[in-house]
Motif scaffolding. Structure first.
Motif, PDB file in Angstrom:
ATOM      1  N   VAL A  27      98.128  21.890  71.230  1.00 36.50           N
ATOM      2  CA  VAL A  27      97.749  23.173  70.616  1.00 36.50           C
ATOM      3  C   VAL A  27      98.195  23.221  69.160  1.00 36.50           C
ATOM      4  O   VAL A  27      97.428  23.607  68.263  1.00 36.50           O
ATOM      5  CB  VAL A  27      98.365  24.361  71.396  1.00 36.50           C
ATOM      6  CG1 VAL A  27      98.210  25.664  70.607  1.00 36.50           C
ATOM      7  CG2 VAL A  27      97.697  24.501  72.753  1.00 36.50           C
ATOM      8  N   MET A  28      99.414  22.823  68.891  1.00 32.87           N
ATOM      9  CA  MET A  28      99.950  22.876  67.541  1.00 32.87           C
ATOM     10  C   MET A  28      99.270  21.866  66.624  1.00 32.87           C
ATOM     11  O   MET A  28      99.046  22.144  65.441  1.00 32.87           O
ATOM     12  CB  MET A  28     101.458  22.649  67.576  1.00 32.87           C
ATOM     13  CG  MET A  28     102.208  23.778  68.268  1.00 32.87           C
ATOM     14  SD  MET A  28     103.973  23.423  68.483  1.00 32.87           S
ATOM     15  CE  MET A  28     104.541  23.538  66.786  1.00 32.87           C
ATOM     16  N   ALA A  29      98.919  20.721  67.167  1.00 37.07           N
ATOM     17  CA  ALA A  29      98.196  19.722  66.372  1.00 37.07           C
ATOM     18  C   ALA A  29      96.827  20.265  65.978  1.00 37.07           C
ATOM     19  O   ALA A  29      96.368  20.079  64.844  1.00 37.07           O
ATOM     20  CB  ALA A  29      98.046  18.427  67.162  1.00 37.07           C
ATOM     21  N   ALA A  30      96.174  20.968  66.911  1.00 37.64           N
ATOM     22  CA  ALA A  30      94.868  21.561  66.628  1.00 37.64           C
ATOM     23  C   ALA A  30      94.968  22.632  65.546  1.00 37.64           C
ATOM     24  O   ALA A  30      94.029  22.855  64.778  1.00 37.64           O
ATOM     25  CB  ALA A  30      94.272  22.157  67.906  1.00 37.64           C
ATOM     26  N   GLN A  31      96.119  23.302  65.493  1.00 38.88           N
ATOM     27  CA  GLN A  31      96.342  24.339  64.478  1.00 38.88           C
ATOM     28  C   GLN A  31      96.940  23.757  63.195  1.00 38.88           C
ATOM     29  O   GLN A  31      97.341  24.497  62.299  1.00 38.88           O
ATOM     30  CB  GLN A  31      97.260  25.426  65.045  1.00 38.88           C
ATOM     31  CG  GLN A  31      96.648  26.203  66.202  1.00 38.88           C
ATOM     32  CD  GLN A  31      97.561  27.296  66.737  1.00 38.88           C
ATOM     33  OE1 GLN A  31      98.467  27.779  66.054  1.00 38.88           O
ATOM     34  NE2 GLN A  31      97.313  27.718  67.965  1.00 38.88           N
ATOM     35  N   LYS A  32      96.988  22.410  63.141  1.00 37.86           N
ATOM     36  CA  LYS A  32      97.512  21.711  61.974  1.00 37.86           C
ATOM     37  C   LYS A  32      98.941  22.110  61.644  1.00 37.86           C
ATOM     38  O   LYS A  32      99.344  22.192  60.477  1.00 37.86           O
ATOM     39  CB  LYS A  32      96.586  21.927  60.767  1.00 37.86           C
ATOM     40  CG  LYS A  32      95.213  21.297  60.954  1.00 37.86           C
ATOM     41  CD  LYS A  32      94.336  21.515  59.749  1.00 37.86           C
ATOM     42  CE  LYS A  32      93.044  20.708  59.832  1.00 37.86           C
ATOM     43  NZ  LYS A  32      92.345  20.744  61.127  1.00 37.86           N
ATOM     44  N   MET A  33      99.734  22.338  62.694  1.00 41.26           N
ATOM     45  CA  MET A  33     101.136  22.704  62.528  1.00 41.26           C
ATOM     46  C   MET A  33     102.045  21.483  62.571  1.00 41.26           C
ATOM     47  O   MET A  33     103.225  21.581  62.237  1.00 41.26           O
ATOM     48  CB  MET A  33     101.553  23.693  63.627  1.00 41.26           C
ATOM     49  CG  MET A  33     100.844  25.034  63.566  1.00 41.26           C
ATOM     50  SD  MET A  33     101.357  26.099  64.932  1.00 41.26           S
ATOM     51  CE  MET A  33     103.084  26.362  64.540  1.00 41.26           C
ATOM     52  N   LEU A  34     101.502  20.363  63.034  1.00 37.42           N
ATOM     53  CA  LEU A  34     102.301  19.142  63.146  1.00 37.42           C
ATOM     54  C   LEU A  34     101.721  18.056  62.256  1.00 37.42           C
ATOM     55  O   LEU A  34     100.506  17.857  62.222  1.00 37.42           O
ATOM     56  CB  LEU A  34     102.336  18.660  64.597  1.00 37.42           C
ATOM     57  CG  LEU A  34     102.878  19.651  65.644  1.00 37.42           C
ATOM     58  CD1 LEU A  34     102.776  19.044  67.039  1.00 37.42           C
ATOM     59  CD2 LEU A  34     104.322  20.035  65.332  1.00 37.42           C
TER      60      LEU A  34
END
Length: 311
Positions: A292-299
């Protein structure tokens, strides 16, 4: 006479042992926000479970969850309860943190308790209505914020169209009342408190629609501290493992501990079931959050799940 002397000696030895045990109790500070997610630690303090395992533990109230990693690394606290998202983002940013025990997980009860609460004068009839609105979150990049963004994406709404700001749980009612934000991402008992005060209405039960079962919060420490204090970590885990069933099965004790730490009225806390305590934490439980966080470009990096949880 001899028996009396032996009794005195035995008594002195036992007294010395008790004094020594108290003196040897390791002092730790545990930082959490004003939610029920760290209820297992609250119970472990109130029920003497930490003391039973040789720890002198103190709970420290942290205003915003995203401040917990910095508090851990500065040694203001030794163990903290970051949300899964805050922990993963901190690890991705190079902070050497490690999970030492599970705290809480999502389930139907906790998901139903989460809401986007909208102030009076603002109309929300669907996800699209959040466009252009100012929404307060108890930590940008924290659990409630990331879940809400996930929900917006699934509903076809660009999260960039929403203006997110940080608002702590204890100040949400005043911020909503003053019109400082149009909505806040919150959970019970704050939803009920603001509803009863006629400050607004629930605009969306977004977590219930997502219906996930992953960890909400877990207990974390700096890797350096955890590796230097393996016995302390072991004692901490033992106390949390004993406390979790009390959180899940004894509403009276759980409510009292939560009210004491969060400084909320006991009657109000009793109206809400604490988030489910789960001391066991497995690497695969964090995989969904990472996706989820990768999809939101948080990682920005590829995290090694096995290294994030202390064996």
């Amino acid at each position: 006479m001899r028996h009396r002397l032996m009794d005195a000696v035995v008594g002195a030895v036992l007294t010395f042992a008790l004094i020594s045990t108290a003196a040897q109790a390791e002092k730790i500070q545990i930082g959490c926000t004003a939610t029920s997610d760290c209820a297992s630690a609250m119970i472990a303090v109130d029920e003497g479970l930490f003391k039973k395992h040789g720890l002198d533990a103190e709970m420290v109230l942290i205003g915003i969850n995203s401040n917990i990693p910095a508090a851990i690394l500065s040694n203001s606290i030794q163990i903290g309860g970051p949300t899964s998202t805050v922990f993963l983002q901190a690890a991705d940013g190079g902070l050497d943190l490690v999970a030492v025990s599970g705290a809480s997980i999502m389930n139907k009860i906790s998901n139903d308790a989460i809401a986007a609460f909208v102030r009076n004068g603002v109309t929300i009839t669907g996800p699209q209505d959040f466009k252009g609105k100012k929404v307060g979150a108890p930590g940008i990049g924290a659990f409630l914020h990331v879940l809400f963004v996930k929900w917006l994406v699934e509903k076809g709404v660009d999260p960039k169209s929403v203006n997110f700001v940080e608002v702590t749980f204890p100040t949400m009612a005043d911020t909503i009342k003053s019109g400082g934000v149009d909505a806040v991402l919150t959970a019970e008992p704050f939803v009920m408190r603001m509803t009863n005060a006629n400050l607004g209405t629930v605009g969306a039960r977004y977590a219930a629609e997502l219906a996930r079962t992953e960890p909400i919060i877990f207990y974390a420490a700096s890797r350096e501290w955890a590796e230097k204090n393996p016995e302390t970590v072991k004692k901490f885990r033992a106390a949390i493992t004993e406390a979790a069933p009390i959180v899940n099965n004894d509403r009276e004790k759980a409510s009292a501990a939560i009210a004491k730490f969060t400084k909320q009225p006991l009657d109000l806390v009793k109206l809400t079931t604490p988030n489910h305590a789960e001391p066991v934490l497995k690497p695969e439980q964090l995989a969904w959050w990472i996706d989820v966080m990768a999809a939101q470009k948080m990682l920005q990096s590829k995290l090694d799940l096995k290294k994030l949880i202390l064996n």
